[in-house]
Structure formats: structure tokens, C-alpha cells
Motif scaffolding. Structure first.
Motif, PDB file in Angstrom:
ATOM      1  N   TYR A   1       1.069 -10.227 -10.950  1.00  0.00           N
ATOM      2  CA  TYR A   1       1.622  -9.288 -11.920  1.00  0.00           C
ATOM      3  C   TYR A   1       1.688  -7.881 -11.319  1.00  0.00           C
ATOM      4  CZ  TYR A   1       2.133  -6.159 -15.838  1.00  0.00           C
ATOM      5  OH  TYR A   1       2.563  -5.146 -16.663  1.00  0.00           O
ATOM      6  N   LEU A   2       0.574  -7.438 -10.727  1.00  0.00           N
ATOM      7  CA  LEU A   2       0.541  -6.100 -10.147  1.00  0.00           C
ATOM      8  C   LEU A   2       1.484  -5.977  -8.950  1.00  0.00           C
ATOM      9  CD1 LEU A   2      -3.272  -5.564 -10.526  1.00  0.00           C
ATOM     10  CD2 LEU A   2      -1.505  -4.123 -11.557  1.00  0.00           C
ATOM     11  N   LEU A   3       1.577  -7.026  -8.142  1.00  0.00           N
ATOM     12  CA  LEU A   3       2.523  -7.013  -7.031  1.00  0.00           C
ATOM     13  C   LEU A   3       3.945  -6.893  -7.562  1.00  0.00           C
ATOM     14  CD1 LEU A   3       3.154  -7.255  -4.000  1.00  0.00           C
ATOM     15  CD2 LEU A   3       3.075  -9.752  -4.290  1.00  0.00           C
ATOM     16  N   ALA A   4       4.268  -7.625  -8.610  1.00  0.00           N
ATOM     17  CA  ALA A   4       5.604  -7.555  -9.204  1.00  0.00           C
ATOM     18  C   ALA A   4       5.908  -6.143  -9.712  1.00  0.00           C
ATOM     19  CB  ALA A   4       5.729  -8.565 -10.335  1.00  0.00           C
ATOM     20  N   GLN A   5       4.906  -5.488 -10.287  1.00  0.00           N
ATOM     21  CA  GLN A   5       5.116  -4.112 -10.760  1.00  0.00           C
ATOM     22  C   GLN A   5       5.356  -3.160  -9.591  1.00  0.00           C
ATOM     23  OE1 GLN A   5       5.557  -3.622 -14.092  1.00  0.00           O
ATOM     24  NE2 GLN A   5       5.348  -5.851 -13.955  1.00  0.00           N
TER      25      GLN A   5
ATOM     26  N   VAL B   1       8.491  -0.286  -4.380  1.00  0.00           N
ATOM     27  CA  VAL B   1       8.230  -0.529  -2.959  1.00  0.00           C
ATOM     28  C   VAL B   1       9.124  -1.677  -2.475  1.00  0.00           C
ATOM     29  CG1 VAL B   1       6.450  -1.096  -1.254  1.00  0.00           C
ATOM     30  CG2 VAL B   1       5.838   0.190  -3.311  1.00  0.00           C
ATOM     31  N   PRO B   2       9.816  -1.498  -1.338  1.00  0.00           N
ATOM     32  CA  PRO B   2      10.641  -2.585  -0.805  1.00  0.00           C
ATOM     33  C   PRO B   2       9.811  -3.852  -0.587  1.00  0.00           C
ATOM     34  CG  PRO B   2      11.074  -0.552   0.383  1.00  0.00           C
ATOM     35  CD  PRO B   2       9.890  -0.298  -0.501  1.00  0.00           C
ATOM     36  N   VAL B   3      10.401  -5.007  -0.889  1.00  0.00           N
ATOM     37  CA  VAL B   3       9.665  -6.265  -0.872  1.00  0.00           C
ATOM     38  C   VAL B   3       9.055  -6.562   0.498  1.00  0.00           C
ATOM     39  CG1 VAL B   3      11.663  -7.760  -0.420  1.00  0.00           C
ATOM     40  CG2 VAL B   3       9.686  -8.670  -1.639  1.00  0.00           C
ATOM     41  N   GLY B   4       9.762  -6.310   1.578  1.00  0.00           N
ATOM     42  CA  GLY B   4       9.226  -6.587   2.913  1.00  0.00           C
ATOM     43  C   GLY B   4       8.011  -5.742   3.228  1.00  0.00           C
ATOM     44  N   VAL B   5       8.067  -4.483   2.845  1.00  0.00           N
ATOM     45  CA  VAL B   5       6.946  -3.565   3.072  1.00  0.00           C
ATOM     46  C   VAL B   5       5.763  -3.950   2.196  1.00  0.00           C
ATOM     47  CG1 VAL B   5       6.187  -1.163   2.843  1.00  0.00           C
ATOM     48  CG2 VAL B   5       8.441  -1.683   3.811  1.00  0.00           C
TER      49      VAL B   5
ATOM     50  N   ILE C   1       2.087  -5.365   3.543  1.00  0.00           N
ATOM     51  CA  ILE C   1       0.832  -4.677   3.238  1.00  0.00           C
ATOM     52  C   ILE C   1      -0.088  -5.589   2.435  1.00  0.00           C
ATOM     53  CG2 ILE C   1      -0.192  -2.741   1.961  1.00  0.00           C
ATOM     54  CD1 ILE C   1       2.413  -1.183   2.683  1.00  0.00           C
ATOM     55  N   TRP C   2       0.454  -6.247   1.405  1.00  0.00           N
ATOM     56  CA  TRP C   2      -0.332  -7.122   0.535  1.00  0.00           C
ATOM     57  C   TRP C   2      -0.966  -8.264   1.319  1.00  0.00           C
ATOM     58  CZ3 TRP C   2       0.797 -12.234  -1.388  1.00  0.00           C
ATOM     59  CH2 TRP C   2       0.050 -12.616  -2.497  1.00  0.00           C
TER      60      TRP C   2
ATOM     61  N   ASN D   1       3.803   1.558   7.749  1.00  0.00           N
ATOM     62  CA  ASN D   1       3.556   2.688   6.853  1.00  0.00           C
ATOM     63  C   ASN D   1       3.821   4.039   7.474  1.00  0.00           C
ATOM     64  OD1 ASN D   1       2.659   1.885   4.149  1.00  0.00           O
ATOM     65  ND2 ASN D   1       1.241   0.643   5.326  1.00  0.00           N
ATOM     66  N   LEU D   2       3.553   4.180   8.750  1.00  0.00           N
ATOM     67  CA  LEU D   2       3.703   5.484   9.384  1.00  0.00           C
ATOM     68  C   LEU D   2       5.084   5.716   9.985  1.00  0.00           C
ATOM     69  CD1 LEU D   2       0.253   5.880  11.182  1.00  0.00           C
ATOM     70  CD2 LEU D   2       0.988   6.810   8.969  1.00  0.00           C
ATOM     71  N   SER D   3       5.759   4.653  10.376  1.00  0.00           N
ATOM     72  CA  SER D   3       6.982   4.836  11.159  1.00  0.00           C
ATOM     73  C   SER D   3       8.255   4.309  10.543  1.00  0.00           C
ATOM     74  CB  SER D   3       6.789   4.175  12.534  1.00  0.00           C
ATOM     75  OG  SER D   3       5.662   4.700  13.190  1.00  0.00           O
ATOM     76  N   SER D   4       8.170   3.346   9.670  1.00  0.00           N
ATOM     77  CA  SER D   4       9.371   2.698   9.177  1.00  0.00           C
ATOM     78  C   SER D   4       9.995   3.449   8.019  1.00  0.00           C
ATOM     79  CB  SER D   4       9.059   1.257   8.746  1.00  0.00           C
ATOM     80  OG  SER D   4      10.188   0.663   8.174  1.00  0.00           O
ATOM     81  N   SER D   5      11.294   3.636   8.087  1.00  0.00           N
ATOM     82  CA  SER D   5      11.995   4.253   6.956  1.00  0.00           C
ATOM     83  C   SER D   5      12.017   3.316   5.761  1.00  0.00           C
ATOM     84  CB  SER D   5      13.417   4.624   7.355  1.00  0.00           C
ATOM     85  OG  SER D   5      14.148   3.472   7.721  1.00  0.00           O
ATOM     86  N   ALA D   6      11.791   2.025   5.993  1.00  0.00           N
ATOM     87  CA  ALA D   6      11.754   1.042   4.913  1.00  0.00           C
ATOM     88  C   ALA D   6      10.562   1.234   3.992  1.00  0.00           C
ATOM     89  CB  ALA D   6      11.755  -0.379   5.473  1.00  0.00           C
TER      90      ALA D   6
END
Length: 109
Positions: free
Chosen positions: A44-48, A53-57, A61-62, A101-106
Motif C-alpha cells: 500500500y505504501l509503495l503504491a502511494q 516517485v518513478p517506478v524504476g527508482v 530503492i525498495w 539517488n545522487l546521479s540519475s535524473s530519473a
């Protein structure tokens, strides 16, 4: 708020996986119920979080943070030890999440 939701999703997933191990193949009702509830909260929290947040990112992370945290939990609670290749692999996962997190524009930063 979306990053907090992602963090909480990671924590619930880690707790659910720990309970899954403790459920002994779903033969113990308490840990089995905790596992199911933890995964439900995590998804649920991931869906929120995925609303922003883009799905790939988010998934990187998750899943990456979940691997690291559950490895620590497994070592502490279940006395499972990682060998050097496993630790190196986990280190590469952490490095990948940091790079995203630090480098990707995604990542949206």
C-alpha cells in the motif's frame, strides 16, 4: 511525504520478511498473520509513493534497501551469516541505490 511512504514501505517489507521466516512455512499463525499484514502495508505504501516517485527508482530503492535490512535482521535475529561474496553483492546493491539517488535524473532530484 512520498519519500517517507517509501521508507515506511521498506520497513514494513523487512518486518514482513522477518515474520515470514519466523512463520516456519506458514505453520505458526502469529508470524504468518504478521507477515501478511506487513506485506499488505508495504505494498500500500509503495503504491502511494509510486504516485510521485518513478517506478524504476522506487523499486530499486525498495528492493535494494530491503535486501540490506533483511540481511542485517537475519544476522541478528536468526544468526545467519553472510560470506564475502554475499557481502560484496550487497555492497554493490547499496552502491547502485546511491548512484540512482545522487546521479540519475530519473530519481526526480
Amino acid at each position: 511525504m512520498h519519500w517517507l511512504q517509501l521508507l515506511l514501505a521498506i520497513l514494513f517489507e523487512t518486518a514482513a520478511t522477518s515474520a515470514l521466516k519466523a512463520s516456519d512455512g506458514f505453520t505458526r499463525p502469529g508470524p504468518s498473520l504478521l507477515s501478511a499484514a506487513g506485506y499488505a502495508c508495504s505494498f500500500y505504501l509503495l503504491a502511494q509513493a509510486l504516485r510521485v516517485v518513478p517506478v524504476g527508482v522506487a523499486y530499486a530503492i525498495w528492493s535494494g534497501a530491503g535486501v540490506v535490512l533483511i540481511s542485517v535482521v537475519a544476522a541478528v535475529l536468526f544468526r545467519q551469516r553472510l560470506d564475502l561474496p554475499a557481502m560484496l553483492g550487497i555492497g554493490l546493491i547499496v552502491a547502485g541505490v546511491v548512484v540512482i539517488n545522487l546521479s540519475s535524473s530519473a530519481s526526480g532530484h
